[in-house]
Design an enzyme around this catalytic site. Sequence first.
Site, PDB file in Angstrom:
ATOM      1  N   CYS A  34      10.209  -2.830  -1.709  1.00 44.20           N
ATOM      2  CA  CYS A  34      11.231  -2.396  -2.628  1.00 44.20           C
ATOM      3  C   CYS A  34      10.735  -2.370  -4.056  1.00 44.20           C
ATOM      4  O   CYS A  34       9.564  -2.563  -4.346  1.00 44.20           O
ATOM      5  CB  CYS A  34      12.435  -3.329  -2.519  1.00 44.20           C
ATOM      6  SG  CYS A  34      11.994  -5.045  -2.794  1.00 44.20           S
ATOM      7  N   ALA A  85      13.922  -0.481   3.801  1.00 45.31           N
ATOM      8  CA  ALA A  85      14.086  -1.343   4.972  1.00 45.31           C
ATOM      9  C   ALA A  85      12.944  -1.148   5.955  1.00 45.31           C
ATOM     10  O   ALA A  85      12.579  -0.028   6.284  1.00 45.31           O
ATOM     11  CB  ALA A  85      15.421  -1.046   5.654  1.00 45.31           C
ATOM     12  N   ASN A 108       9.828  -8.242  -3.629  1.00 44.47           N
ATOM     13  CA  ASN A 108       9.149  -7.018  -3.210  1.00 44.47           C
ATOM     14  C   ASN A 108       7.941  -7.423  -2.379  1.00 44.47           C
ATOM     15  O   ASN A 108       7.017  -8.047  -2.894  1.00 44.47           O
ATOM     16  CB  ASN A 108       8.699  -6.217  -4.446  1.00 44.47           C
ATOM     17  CG  ASN A 108       7.758  -5.077  -4.094  1.00 44.47           C
ATOM     18  OD1 ASN A 108       7.813  -4.534  -3.004  1.00 44.47           O
ATOM     19  ND2 ASN A 108       6.891  -4.721  -5.026  1.00 44.47           N
ATOM     20  N   GLY A 109       7.948  -7.108  -1.100  1.00 48.82           N
ATOM     21  CA  GLY A 109       6.777  -7.430  -0.300  1.00 48.82           C
ATOM     22  C   GLY A 109       7.111  -7.936   1.078  1.00 48.82           C
ATOM     23  O   GLY A 109       8.229  -7.778   1.576  1.00 48.82           O
ATOM     24  N   ASP A 133      12.474 -12.821   5.723  1.00 49.14           N
ATOM     25  CA  ASP A 133      11.429 -13.560   5.018  1.00 49.14           C
ATOM     26  C   ASP A 133      11.872 -13.933   3.617  1.00 49.14           C
ATOM     27  O   ASP A 133      11.424 -14.932   3.048  1.00 49.14           O
ATOM     28  CB  ASP A 133      10.121 -12.761   4.986  1.00 49.14           C
ATOM     29  CG  ASP A 133      10.213 -11.469   4.201  1.00 49.14           C
ATOM     30  OD1 ASP A 133      11.329 -10.945   4.028  1.00 49.14           O
ATOM     31  OD2 ASP A 133       9.151 -10.956   3.777  1.00 49.14           O
ATOM     32  N   GLY A 402      -7.652  -0.254   5.630  1.00 51.59           N
ATOM     33  CA  GLY A 402      -8.829  -1.118   5.614  1.00 51.59           C
ATOM     34  C   GLY A 402      -9.287  -1.578   4.251  1.00 51.59           C
ATOM     35  O   GLY A 402     -10.399  -2.117   4.127  1.00 51.59           O
TER      36      GLY A 402
END
Length: 645
Positions: A34, A85, A108-109, A133, A402
Site C-alpha cells: 500500500c 489487497a 506498507n509491506g 501481519d 532475483g
Amino acid sequence: MYLRPGEYSTAGVSSPTGHPLLTTGFFPYLVAMCGIAGIISGEAEQVSVPRLQQMTGALAHRGPDGEAHWINESSTIGFGHRRLAIIDLSAAGAQPMHYLGRYTIVHNGEIYNYIEIRETLLQKGYSFYSGSDTEVIMAAYDCYRSDCLQYFDGMFAFAIWDEQEQTLFAARDRFGEKPFYYYFDGDQFVFASEMKALWTIGIEKQFNEKMFFNYFTLGYTQNPANGEETFYNGINKLPARSFILYHLPQQRLTRSLYWNVDVDFVDESITAEQAVEQFNHLFHQSVQRRLRSDVPIGTSLSGGLDSSCVLASIQSMAPRQYKTFSAIFPGFKKDESAWIKKVTDHFSAQNYTVQPNADEAIRDFEKICYHQEEPFQSASVLAQYYVYERAKQEGVTVLLDGQGADEILAGYHKYYHWYWQQLFRENKNRLQHELGSARRLGIAEPWGLKNKLAAAFPSYAGWYLRRQRANQQLRVHDLNTSFVKEYGESYYDIAHFDELNNILYYNTFVNGLEELLRYADRNSMAHGTEVRLPFLNHELVKLLFSTPACYKIKDGYTKWLQRKGMEDKLPAGLAWRTDKIGFEPPQQQWMNNQRLQEYIHEAKRILVKHGMLKAQALHKKIQPQEAHAADNYDWRYLVAGQLLS
C-alpha cells in the site's frame, strides 16, 4: 475517538466534527501492500482529513483497492492509507488499524513470517482479532518494543502511534525494499511512502543541487555518507535497517540503526558442503514464505541465474504452470530470449514478453519519471516498468524477483579484482589458481601492477581513488562553472577495502542495492503490483557474509555457492554460465532516435536555465551510450531535465 481493533474509517465520509465516520467489522487474514501517510502536530489545523486525503490521493496508484483515514481525539495525529489487497480480499484488516486501545498503525509491506511470530505471541497471552501481519506488528511492538524488528522477516515501512506515550515509532526493513520519506520543521512531522504526497500539502519542492552534481558526474542517486539525503532539500528518507522515535510533547526526534552484519566475522570452520546445504535451506525457506498470497503469483524472468533460481525453487515446492514475465530485445547483442525460452521450456512455464522500443520510451518517459521521483541511471528502469505492467495486464499481482543476489553473492565481474587483491595479500598460490581459472573461462577483468599496489597499500589506494575521482568530477566540461563552485562537493567515498566482504557490504548497505530497490518499488507500485525478493532474507544474508570469500568466487566463477547449490535444479548449462548480462535494453540504439535526441536537447535547455549546464552544452553533439556506461552524461541530462521541468 479511540477505535477498537478491527474498526476503520471510510475515506471521504466525515462526521459533523470533521473526523471520519467509523465502521466496524472483524475479518481474518489480510496482508497488503500500500501507500501510507501521516501528520503529527501540536497545531490541530495541520491535522485534517482534507490534508490526509490530498496525501493519499497522490498515492492512489500504490493502493487501488481502498482508502482510509484516521485522526485521534485530540487532533494531534492523523494517518492515511491506500490499500492493495494480497491476502484475504475482504475489508478485514483495513488500515489504519488499532490495538489494545493504545496503538494505531499504518503499514506498507509484508512480514513473511508473521504466522510464526503470531504463534509465539499467542503463547505469551496476546489475543488477535484478525489474521493479518499488521496486527502482529503492533502486538510484537507492545511485547518487545523496538526489539520487535529483530524478529521480522519482511519488506516493510510502518508507523505506530502510541497514544499513551504520545510517541510515534516508525521503521523500515533491513535492505530498504519499502520507502519511507519524512519532513520535520518543528511544527509538524509529516511522512509518506512517496515524496509527491508531501508536496501535495504544501511542502516545498526544493532541489538539492549537491545531489544533482554527483548524479551528473558519478551517476550517484544516493549519498554514501548520509543515508537520509534525497534530491530535495528538507525531505529525508528513513535509511534501511533504521527506526525513528518522535515524542510529540517534547518535539524530540531520534533515529537508530537496529540491525547490521559483522563483516569481520568469517566462519573458517564451515565446509563447502555445509555452506551449500545451509544456503539451500535458507533460500528455499525464504521462497516458501514469499509464496503466501491469495492473489496470483508469477516471476520476473531475465534468463539469468538469479531469476531462474527463484523459478526453480518455486517449482520444487509448489509445482504447477507459473506465469513468467520478461523483456526481450530481438537483434540486440545482449538479448536473453534464447535463455528465457530454455528456462520456461524446462519448467513448462508460461512466458509473457514485452519488447520496449524508443517510441514507447518517449511516450512514457514523463510518467516513469513521475513515479520514480528521483533520477535513475539507465533505460533499464523503463524496461522493468513494462515488465511489471505486463504482469498486471495478465492478472498477476505478486511477482518474485532475483534482485539482491549480485550484491550478497559477488555476482558482478567488478568483484573479481577485489577478491584477487585479497588473495594477493593472503594466499598467492590460490591467487594464481583463481587467475588461471578465470582466464580459461574468458574473464577479462584487468589484473596488473596497479591492483598489486592497491592490495599492498589499501589505505593509500582508497585515498588515491577518492582524490582522483573528485578531480574528475570537477572536470566535467558541460557543467556551469558557478554551479560547480557552489555545489561541487564530491560524494565519492570508497574506503580501503581489504576484503571482498567489505565491498559487498558497501554495495548492499551503503551505495548500490537500495537504488535498485527504489526502481523496483516505484515501477511495481505504478501498476498496483508487488515484488518480493527471496535473496533478501536477513538470515540468508547473514550466512553469506559469514562464509569465506572462496565460496563466493571459486575456480573462476562468481556466485559459486549459489551455482553449486542450484545446479541440479536448473536447465543444463545455465548454472555455470559466465557470460553475465545485466538487465539491459539497447539504450545506445534508442538514444540515436531523432525524437529522443530532441528530448535530450530540450532537457539540456532546462538544465541551462537552472544554471547547471553551460550554454555551450546545447551545441555539443549527443553521445549515445550503453545502459551501464560510466560516462552516461546525456542520459543523466535527459532524466534530470524531466525532473526539473
